[in-house]
Design a protein around this motif. Structure first.
Motif, PDB file in Angstrom:
ATOM      1  N   VAL A 112      -1.009 -21.209   2.989  1.00 29.99           N
ATOM      2  CA  VAL A 112      -2.419 -20.930   2.739  1.00 29.99           C
ATOM      3  C   VAL A 112      -3.248 -21.898   3.570  1.00 29.99           C
ATOM      4  O   VAL A 112      -3.081 -23.116   3.470  1.00 29.99           O
ATOM      5  CB  VAL A 112      -2.758 -21.088   1.244  1.00 29.99           C
ATOM      6  CG1 VAL A 112      -4.251 -20.873   1.013  1.00 29.99           C
ATOM      7  CG2 VAL A 112      -1.944 -20.104   0.415  1.00 29.99           C
ATOM      8  N   ASP A 113      -4.115 -21.353   4.402  1.00 30.00           N
ATOM      9  CA  ASP A 113      -4.965 -22.163   5.270  1.00 30.00           C
ATOM     10  C   ASP A 113      -6.086 -22.798   4.443  1.00 30.00           C
ATOM     11  O   ASP A 113      -6.919 -22.100   3.860  1.00 30.00           O
ATOM     12  CB  ASP A 113      -5.559 -21.283   6.370  1.00 30.00           C
ATOM     13  CG  ASP A 113      -6.260 -22.098   7.455  1.00 30.00           C
ATOM     14  OD1 ASP A 113      -6.502 -23.297   7.234  1.00 30.00           O
ATOM     15  OD2 ASP A 113      -6.558 -21.527   8.513  1.00 30.00           O
ATOM     16  N   GLU A 114      -6.096 -24.131   4.371  1.00 27.23           N
ATOM     17  CA  GLU A 114      -7.107 -24.847   3.614  1.00 27.23           C
ATOM     18  C   GLU A 114      -8.186 -25.446   4.521  1.00 27.23           C
ATOM     19  O   GLU A 114      -9.040 -26.203   4.060  1.00 27.23           O
ATOM     20  CB  GLU A 114      -6.464 -25.967   2.780  1.00 27.23           C
ATOM     21  CG  GLU A 114      -5.505 -25.436   1.717  1.00 27.23           C
ATOM     22  CD  GLU A 114      -4.947 -26.539   0.844  1.00 27.23           C
ATOM     23  OE1 GLU A 114      -4.755 -27.664   1.353  1.00 27.23           O
ATOM     24  OE2 GLU A 114      -4.715 -26.288  -0.353  1.00 27.23           O
ATOM     25  N   GLY A 115      -8.145 -25.108   5.808  1.00 27.89           N
ATOM     26  CA  GLY A 115      -9.131 -25.605   6.751  1.00 27.89           C
ATOM     27  C   GLY A 115      -8.762 -26.955   7.316  1.00 27.89           C
ATOM     28  O   GLY A 115      -7.951 -27.698   6.751  1.00 27.89           O
ATOM     29  N   LYS A 116      -9.362 -27.281   8.488  1.00 27.71           N
ATOM     30  CA  LYS A 116      -9.135 -28.556   9.161  1.00 27.71           C
ATOM     31  C   LYS A 116      -7.649 -28.803   9.410  1.00 27.71           C
ATOM     32  O   LYS A 116      -7.130 -29.914   9.208  1.00 27.71           O
ATOM     33  CB  LYS A 116      -9.731 -29.712   8.351  1.00 27.71           C
ATOM     34  CG  LYS A 116     -11.242 -29.618   8.179  1.00 27.71           C
ATOM     35  CD  LYS A 116     -11.787 -30.806   7.387  1.00 27.71           C
ATOM     36  CE  LYS A 116     -13.302 -30.692   7.230  1.00 27.71           C
ATOM     37  NZ  LYS A 116     -13.849 -31.832   6.459  1.00 27.71           N
ATOM     38  N   ASP A 117      -6.940 -27.741   9.828  1.00 29.06           N
ATOM     39  CA  ASP A 117      -5.508 -27.816  10.156  1.00 29.06           C
ATOM     40  C   ASP A 117      -4.662 -28.279   8.971  1.00 29.06           C
ATOM     41  O   ASP A 117      -3.620 -28.921   9.149  1.00 29.06           O
ATOM     42  CB  ASP A 117      -5.280 -28.754  11.350  1.00 29.06           C
ATOM     43  CG  ASP A 117      -5.892 -28.202  12.629  1.00 29.06           C
ATOM     44  OD1 ASP A 117      -5.846 -26.969  12.799  1.00 29.06           O
ATOM     45  OD2 ASP A 117      -6.409 -29.004  13.428  1.00 29.06           O
ATOM     46  N   LYS A 118      -5.092 -27.961   7.763  1.00 27.96           N
ATOM     47  CA  LYS A 118      -4.327 -28.272   6.560  1.00 27.96           C
ATOM     48  C   LYS A 118      -3.842 -26.964   5.939  1.00 27.96           C
ATOM     49  O   LYS A 118      -4.581 -25.985   5.856  1.00 27.96           O
ATOM     50  CB  LYS A 118      -5.187 -29.041   5.551  1.00 27.96           C
ATOM     51  CG  LYS A 118      -5.532 -30.452   5.966  1.00 27.96           C
ATOM     52  CD  LYS A 118      -6.395 -31.139   4.917  1.00 27.96           C
ATOM     53  CE  LYS A 118      -5.682 -31.223   3.589  1.00 27.96           C
ATOM     54  NZ  LYS A 118      -6.501 -31.913   2.571  1.00 27.96           N
ATOM     55  N   PHE A 119      -2.564 -26.977   5.492  1.00 24.72           N
ATOM     56  CA  PHE A 119      -1.974 -25.781   4.911  1.00 24.72           C
ATOM     57  C   PHE A 119      -1.253 -26.135   3.612  1.00 24.72           C
ATOM     58  O   PHE A 119      -0.636 -27.194   3.506  1.00 24.72           O
ATOM     59  CB  PHE A 119      -0.978 -25.140   5.889  1.00 24.72           C
ATOM     60  CG  PHE A 119      -1.605 -24.685   7.177  1.00 24.72           C
ATOM     61  CD1 PHE A 119      -2.129 -23.415   7.288  1.00 24.72           C
ATOM     62  CD2 PHE A 119      -1.672 -25.541   8.277  1.00 24.72           C
ATOM     63  CE1 PHE A 119      -2.704 -22.994   8.477  1.00 24.72           C
ATOM     64  CE2 PHE A 119      -2.246 -25.128   9.467  1.00 24.72           C
ATOM     65  CZ  PHE A 119      -2.766 -23.849   9.563  1.00 24.72           C
ATOM     66  N   ARG A 120      -1.363 -25.236   2.651  1.00 22.63           N
ATOM     67  CA  ARG A 120      -0.644 -25.400   1.390  1.00 22.63           C
ATOM     68  C   ARG A 120       0.581 -24.488   1.407  1.00 22.63           C
ATOM     69  O   ARG A 120       0.475 -23.286   1.671  1.00 22.63           O
ATOM     70  CB  ARG A 120      -1.533 -25.053   0.202  1.00 22.63           C
ATOM     71  CG  ARG A 120      -0.806 -25.169  -1.161  1.00 22.63           C
ATOM     72  CD  ARG A 120      -1.650 -24.582  -2.262  1.00 22.63           C
ATOM     73  NE  ARG A 120      -2.853 -25.354  -2.478  1.00 22.63           N
ATOM     74  CZ  ARG A 120      -2.927 -26.376  -3.324  1.00 22.63           C
ATOM     75  NH1 ARG A 120      -1.857 -26.727  -4.021  1.00 22.63           N
ATOM     76  NH2 ARG A 120      -4.055 -27.031  -3.478  1.00 22.63           N
ATOM     77  N   LEU A 121       1.741 -25.062   1.118  1.00 24.08           N
ATOM     78  CA  LEU A 121       2.974 -24.287   1.069  1.00 24.08           C
ATOM     79  C   LEU A 121       3.114 -23.646  -0.310  1.00 24.08           C
ATOM     80  O   LEU A 121       3.015 -24.320  -1.325  1.00 24.08           O
ATOM     81  CB  LEU A 121       4.173 -25.205   1.349  1.00 24.08           C
ATOM     82  CG  LEU A 121       5.571 -24.582   1.246  1.00 24.08           C
ATOM     83  CD1 LEU A 121       5.734 -23.458   2.262  1.00 24.08           C
ATOM     84  CD2 LEU A 121       6.640 -25.649   1.448  1.00 24.08           C
ATOM     85  N   ILE A 122       3.330 -22.337  -0.324  1.00 21.80           N
ATOM     86  CA  ILE A 122       3.534 -21.627  -1.582  1.00 21.80           C
ATOM     87  C   ILE A 122       4.899 -20.946  -1.558  1.00 21.80           C
ATOM     88  O   ILE A 122       5.424 -20.606  -0.508  1.00 21.80           O
ATOM     89  CB  ILE A 122       2.430 -20.582  -1.847  1.00 21.80           C
ATOM     90  CG1 ILE A 122       2.361 -19.557  -0.709  1.00 21.80           C
ATOM     91  CG2 ILE A 122       1.078 -21.253  -2.042  1.00 21.80           C
ATOM     92  CD1 ILE A 122       1.449 -18.389  -0.990  1.00 21.80           C
ATOM     93  N   HIS A 123       5.452 -20.753  -2.733  1.00 23.27           N
ATOM     94  CA  HIS A 123       6.767 -20.142  -2.896  1.00 23.27           C
ATOM     95  C   HIS A 123       6.584 -18.968  -3.862  1.00 23.27           C
ATOM     96  O   HIS A 123       6.131 -19.169  -4.991  1.00 23.27           O
ATOM     97  CB  HIS A 123       7.745 -21.179  -3.466  1.00 23.27           C
ATOM     98  CG  HIS A 123       9.153 -20.701  -3.539  1.00 23.27           C
ATOM     99  ND1 HIS A 123      10.198 -21.391  -2.949  1.00 23.27           N
ATOM    100  CD2 HIS A 123       9.725 -19.622  -4.131  1.00 23.27           C
ATOM    101  CE1 HIS A 123      11.337 -20.767  -3.191  1.00 23.27           C
ATOM    102  NE2 HIS A 123      11.068 -19.682  -3.895  1.00 23.27           N
ATOM    103  N   ASP A 124       6.898 -17.793  -3.429  1.00 21.30           N
ATOM    104  CA  ASP A 124       6.705 -16.598  -4.261  1.00 21.30           C
ATOM    105  C   ASP A 124       7.890 -16.424  -5.213  1.00 21.30           C
ATOM    106  O   ASP A 124       8.973 -15.999  -4.803  1.00 21.30           O
ATOM    107  CB  ASP A 124       6.551 -15.360  -3.378  1.00 21.30           C
ATOM    108  CG  ASP A 124       6.122 -14.128  -4.171  1.00 21.30           C
ATOM    109  OD1 ASP A 124       6.152 -14.186  -5.410  1.00 21.30           O
ATOM    110  OD2 ASP A 124       5.744 -13.127  -3.546  1.00 21.30           O
ATOM    111  N   GLY A 125       7.657 -16.738  -6.473  1.00 21.96           N
ATOM    112  CA  GLY A 125       8.706 -16.585  -7.482  1.00 21.96           C
ATOM    113  C   GLY A 125       8.595 -15.285  -8.254  1.00 21.96           C
ATOM    114  O   GLY A 125       9.259 -15.116  -9.280  1.00 21.96           O
ATOM    115  N   THR A 126       7.745 -14.374  -7.763  1.00 25.15           N
ATOM    116  CA  THR A 126       7.499 -13.122  -8.487  1.00 25.15           C
ATOM    117  C   THR A 126       8.072 -11.914  -7.760  1.00 25.15           C
ATOM    118  O   THR A 126       8.960 -11.229  -8.271  1.00 25.15           O
ATOM    119  CB  THR A 126       5.984 -12.923  -8.709  1.00 25.15           C
ATOM    120  OG1 THR A 126       5.462 -14.032  -9.442  1.00 25.15           O
ATOM    121  CG2 THR A 126       5.722 -11.633  -9.476  1.00 25.15           C
TER     122      THR A 126
END
Length: 337
Positions: A112-126
């Motif tokens: 997920v792009d959080e802006g300013k070249d920062k990204f959040r890693l997510i794991h789809d458990g569904t």
């Protein structure tokens, strides 16, 4: 955590014994009955994700989302950082299959792009692996809403004493909770491209050893632990902390009399340090006017609303929507605001 437990036991806290679960490693609740804590939390009877029975066959793996595939270097960097910090373990698919058997489910990852070249890693458990579809949390941990902030503001006003607020953010909050080794295989992922094919025996697989964003119980276990620490602060400061101390995911906030600020802040952050809760110091802020979980609060005039910056964002988003310009990601962002 044992030191925190000893203190909570001395204070006769009803959740003190739950620290045993955290020390052993929490279970994510897949095909298991989750614990119920009626002395503290109301019963949860509604779940957003539809339950899937045991007869439905899940997929053993799912390919990563395009957001992760297109930023493979970013994804690899985040995974290697977690491996170095002990939050993930690397093994081959063959080794993982031998260790976890049917409980090896490789979920899709996304960024997920959080802006300013920062990204959040997510794991789809569904989707496809159906892990969240077979989890039912029995305790309801309510999140603070605008009505709660408003009620706290009214209580501060009634005291007739000048107050100041402290706002903070715990670093990687969900990742602070150790997960039982029995469930590591359920939190598996890979950098390999699995579109239209199965993992090869020597494909590298990574298993998460801690709470992971994307599993429904990660927030529950973190929220319950955070509540214990906040409770410990109330026990320790007693009359000095006569205030609601709401927390939302990793975000915390507390209003306090200005006259007690110098005493309470060091004690509060010292208590956070006992169980090893790291703080994002760059996000520690506060004052008589502050923003917390999207709401702007003013302790001078006892008003609550949204900031001008957020107002401008919403107006611009509506204008873009009317012109047919927003993407799905923009829509998700609007819902979050």
């Amino acid at each position: 955590l044992r030191l925190l437990q000893a203190f909570l036991r001395t204070c006769e806290d009803p959740d003190a014994e739950a620290i045993d679960i955290y020390c052993e490693g929490v279970r994510i609740g897949h095909k298991l009955k989750m614990p119920r804590t009626p002395a503290i939390y109301p019963k949860k009877d509604k779940w957003r994700i539809k339950y899937v029975d045991q007869e439905t066959v899940e997929d053993q793996w799912a390919p990563n989302y395009r957001t992760a595939r297109e930023r493979l270097e970013v994804l690899e960097s985040k995974v290697q950082e977690d491996v170095a910090d002990g939050r993930m373990r690397k093994m081959t698919f063959q080794e993982a299959k031998k260790t976890y058997g049917q409980d090896l489910l490789i979920g899709a990852m996304g960024l997920v792009d959080e802006g300013k070249d920062k990204f959040r890693l997510i794991h789809d458990g569904t989707h496809r692996v159906l892990i969240n579809n077979r989890i039912r949390t029995l305790d309801h941990l309510p999140s603070p809403m605008v009505c709660d902030i408003s009620a706290e503001m009214a209580e501060v006003e009634e005291t007739g004493v000048a107050h100041i607020a402290l706002v903070w953010d715990f670093k990687s909050a969900h990742r602070l909770v150790q997960v039982s080794p029995l469930d590591w295989g359920l939190q598996a992922c890979t950098l390999a491209d699995l579109r239209g094919k199965a993992p090869s025996p020597d494909a590298e697989v990574y298993v998460n050893t801690v709470g992971t964003f994307g599993f429904s119980t990660a927030g529950y276990w973190w929220g319950r632990l955070a509540a214990m620490v906040i409770g410990a602060a109330h026990y320790f400061l007693w009359d000095g902390l006569k205030a609601r101390t709401p927390s939302f995911a990793a975000d915390g906030m507390i209003p306090m009399p200005i006259s007690k600020f110098r005493k309470m802040v060091p004690v509060l952050f010292s208590l956070f340090g006992i169980p090893g809760f790291p703080i994002k110091w760059s996000k520690v802020t506060g004052g008589t006017k502050f923003q917390w979980v999207g709401y702007w609060s003013d302790l001078d005039s006892f008003r609550i609303g949204i900031s001008e910056r957020r107002q401008r964002w919403i107006i611009e988003w509506i204008r873009a929507a009317l012109e047919g310009r927003p993407t799905i990601a923009d829509f998700d962002s609007a819902l979050g605001r």
